[in-house]
Design a protein around this motif. Structure first.
Motif, short mmCIF file in Angstrom:
data_model
loop_
_atom_site.label_atom_id
_atom_site.label_comp_id
_atom_site.label_asym_id
_atom_site.label_seq_id
_atom_site.Cartn_x
_atom_site.Cartn_y
_atom_site.Cartn_z
N LEU A 63 0.82 -1.21 0.12
CA LEU A 63 -0.24 -0.01 0.13
C LEU A 63 0.40 1.71 0.12
CD1 LEU A 63 -3.08 -0.98 2.46
CD2 LEU A 63 -2.56 -1.10 0.24
N MET A 64 2.02 1.00 0.89
CA MET A 64 2.96 1.97 0.81
C MET A 64 4.43 1.45 0.74
SD MET A 64 0.89 4.49 3.97
CE MET A 64 0.37 3.28 3.72
N GLY A 65 5.01 2.20 0.30
CA GLY A 65 6.84 2.25 0.05
C GLY A 65 7.52 2.96 0.03
N ASP A 66 8.90 2.70 -0.07
CA ASP A 66 9.86 3.73 -0.88
C ASP A 66 9.44 4.51 -2.30
OD1 ASP A 66 12.09 4.58 0.09
OD2 ASP A 66 12.80 4.10 -2.02
N GLY A 67 9.92 5.86 -1.38
CA GLY A 67 9.43 7.31 -2.22
C GLY A 67 8.54 8.22 -2.81
N ASP A 68 7.37 6.35 -1.74
CA ASP A 68 5.81 7.26 -2.03
C ASP A 68 5.21 8.94 -0.94
OD1 ASP A 68 5.21 5.03 -3.21
OD2 ASP A 68 4.22 3.93 -1.85
N GLU A 69 5.21 9.97 -1.38
CA GLU A 69 4.76 10.87 -0.67
C GLU A 69 3.18 11.58 -0.69
OE1 GLU A 69 6.62 15.62 -0.59
OE2 GLU A 69 7.16 14.40 -2.02
N GLY B 109 5.55 12.61 5.30
CA GLY B 109 5.03 12.80 4.48
C GLY B 109 5.39 11.68 3.44
N PHE B 110 6.18 12.04 3.60
CA PHE B 110 7.63 11.34 2.70
C PHE B 110 8.25 10.24 2.82
CE2 PHE B 110 12.23 10.14 0.26
CZ PHE B 110 11.60 9.77 -0.34
N TYR B 111 8.22 9.23 2.87
CA TYR B 111 8.47 7.34 3.20
C TYR B 111 9.74 7.03 2.20
CZ TYR B 111 7.55 2.81 4.01
OH TYR B 111 7.44 1.21 4.27
N GLY B 112 10.67 7.51 2.91
CA GLY B 112 12.11 7.17 2.84
C GLY B 112 12.33 6.23 4.34
N THR B 113 14.32 6.26 3.83
CA THR B 113 14.59 4.89 4.43
C THR B 113 14.45 4.69 6.05
OG1 THR B 113 16.73 6.23 4.69
CG2 THR B 113 16.48 4.82 2.65
N MET B 114 13.94 6.42 6.82
CA MET B 114 14.08 5.69 7.98
C MET B 114 12.38 5.44 7.98
SD MET B 114 15.61 9.45 9.24
CE MET B 114 14.91 11.08 7.91
N THR B 115 11.64 6.02 7.55
CA THR B 115 9.94 5.31 7.55
C THR B 115 10.04 3.87 7.32
OG1 THR B 115 9.30 7.35 6.58
CG2 THR B 115 7.91 6.09 6.77
N ALA B 116 11.18 3.10 6.01
CA ALA B 116 11.01 1.89 6.37
C ALA B 116 12.05 1.36 7.87
CB ALA B 116 11.61 1.24 5.85
N PRO C 41 6.39 -10.54 8.96
CA PRO C 41 7.88 -10.48 8.05
C PRO C 41 8.56 -8.91 7.42
CG PRO C 41 5.92 -11.49 6.68
CD PRO C 41 5.78 -11.56 7.96
N GLY C 42 9.74 -8.23 8.29
CA GLY C 42 10.24 -6.75 8.43
C GLY C 42 10.57 -6.79 6.62
N THR C 43 9.66 -6.00 5.90
CA THR C 43 9.60 -5.54 4.41
C THR C 43 10.28 -4.76 4.68
OG1 THR C 43 7.25 -5.94 4.16
CG2 THR C 43 8.08 -7.82 3.84
N GLY C 44 9.94 -3.26 5.61
CA GLY C 44 9.89 -1.89 4.73
C GLY C 44 9.02 -1.35 4.77
N SER C 45 7.59 -2.13 4.10
CA SER C 45 7.11 -1.55 3.44
C SER C 45 5.30 -2.11 3.39
CB SER C 45 6.78 -2.07 1.30
OG SER C 45 6.96 -3.70 2.06
N GLU D 192 14.53 14.18 3.35
CA GLU D 192 13.35 13.44 4.13
C GLU D 192 12.97 13.69 5.41
OE1 GLU D 192 13.19 8.88 5.71
OE2 GLU D 192 15.33 9.99 4.29
N SER D 193 13.85 14.69 6.33
CA SER D 193 13.35 15.09 7.41
C SER D 193 12.73 16.48 7.40
CB SER D 193 14.65 14.91 8.68
OG SER D 193 15.62 15.52 8.52
#
Length: 287
Positions: free
Chosen positions: A81-87, A110-117, A130-134, A181-182
Motif C-alpha cells: 500500500l505504501m513504500g519507498d519514494g511515496d509522498e 509525508g515522505f516514505y524514505g529509509t527512516m520510515t522503512a 515479515p520485516g519487509t519495510g513496506s 526526508e527529515s
C-alpha cells in the motif's frame, strides 16, 4: 530454356535482397539503437531436430519458480500500500501512528524514505510479521488497531523536526547539510552540528535540485526577479535556487511549497546562520 532459368535466378536474388532489408530495419530502430530485435534472428535450418527431441525444451521441473509466488503456497506476494519514494497524506498518517508507538522519532513529513522503512520494519517484527519495510494491508490493519487516529497537531506539529543521520558529504568542512526526508537544514562544521532548522522545498513542478553545491553569493534583502516575492537572508547555491526565509512557510507550514528554493520558517535562526555562512561554503541537498 536458358532465358527462363536466368529470369528465375534474378527473381530469387531480388527476393533475397528484400528479405534482408526487412530483417535489418527492426534492428536499426530497436530500443537503444543497438540491440537486435527478435525478428532479426536467423531462421532455423530445416534440418534441425524435431520439437519433441529431448533437448528441444526443458521439462516443467526445469523452470524456475515465479518471482511473484511464495515457495510454499504459490500465492502472490502481498500488495504494498505504501513504500519507498511515496509522498502522500496516508504516509504522514503512517508516520504519526508509528510515532505514537515509539517507532518514529521525528515530525511526520509525508515522505516514505529509509527512516520510515526502518520504523515500519521495527513495527512489523514486533507484531510477528515479515520485516519487509513496506506497508501491506496486514501491516496497515495491525497499525490501525495498535494506535489511534492522529490529531491535527500530531500530523503537522509546529515543533522543530529532528535531524536524521548526516550525509557522508556533510562530515568535513563547513556545510549546509539539507535533508529532504527529515525536512531539516543542519549547519555543520567538521562533522559537528552547530545549528538546525526546519525547511521546505519546491513542488513537483518546481523541484529543489539535489547534489553538492557551494554558496555563490548572499543577499540580506532580496526580491525574486521571476516571482517578485521577498527572499530575505538569501544564500544562493544553484542558479536561482537559494536558502532563504519564507513568511509563507512560517504562516502555512507544509501546506505550501517553494518555487525550488529551500524555505526556512525560523527567521531568527536563519538571521544568525546568514552571518556565519561565507561564499564558497559547501551545500549538500539529499534525501
Amino acid at each position: 530454356m536458358k532465358r527462363t532459368t536466368s529470369v528465375i535466378r534474378r527473381a530469387v536474388l531480388a527476393a533475397a535482397v528484400v528479405a534482408l532489408a526487412v530483417g535489418c530495419t527492426p534492428e536499426a530502430a530497436g530500443p537503444g539503437g543497438g540491440g537486435a530485435s527478435p525478428t532479426t534472428q536467423a531462421p532455423k535450418a530445416t534440418t534441425s531436430a524435431p520439437t519433441d527431441a529431448p533437448t528441444a525444451t526443458p521439462t516443467t521441473d526445469d523452470k524456475p519458480p515465479s518471482p511473484s509466488a511464495t515457495p510454499s503456497t504459490g500465492a502472490p506476494a502481498p500488495k504494498a500500500l505504501m513504500g519507498d519514494g511515496d509522498e502522500t497524506e496516508q504516509v504522514r498518517e503512517l508516520q504519526a501512528r508509528l510515532r505514537q508507538l515509539g517507532h518514529f522519532d521525528r515530525a511526520p513529513t509525508g515522505f516514505y524514505g529509509t527512516m520510515t522503512a526502518a520504523s515500519v520494519t521495527a513495527f512489523q517484527k514486533k507484531q510477528g510479521l515479515p520485516g519487509t519495510g513496506s506497508v501491506d494491508e496486514t501491516t496497515w490493519q495491525r497499525l490501525l488497531t495498535a494506535s489511534r487516529k492522529p490529531t491535527a497537531d500530531e500530523l503537522k506539529p509546529s515543533t522543530t523536526n529532528q535531524l536524521d543521520t548526516p550525509d557522508a558529504r556533510c562530515m568535513t568542512g563547513r556545510v549546509l547539510c539539507i535533508s529532504k526526508e527529515s525536512r531539516t537544514l543542519a549547519w555543520m562544521i567538521d562533522g559537528r552540528v552547530v545549528s538546525s532548522m526546519d525547511v521546505r522545498f519546491g513542488s513537483e513542478n518546481t523541484p529543489t535540485r539535489e547534489g553538492t553545491f557551494s554558496v555563490g553569493w548572499k543577499a540580506r534583502k532580496w526580491t525574486s526577479t521571476i516571482y517578485h516575492t521577498p527572499m530575505p537572508y538569501a544564500m544562493f547555491f544553484s542558479g536561482g535556487q537559494a536558502v532563504h526565509y519564507s513568511a509563507d512557510f512560517a504562516a502555512r507550514g507544509y501546506n505550501g511549497a517553494s518555487h525550488g528554493c529551500v524555505n526556512v520558517r525560523d527567521k531568527a535562526k536563519l538571521s544568525a546562520l546568514f552571518d556565519q555562512v561565507k561564499p564558497g561554503d559547501k551545500v549538500v541537498v539529499h534525501w
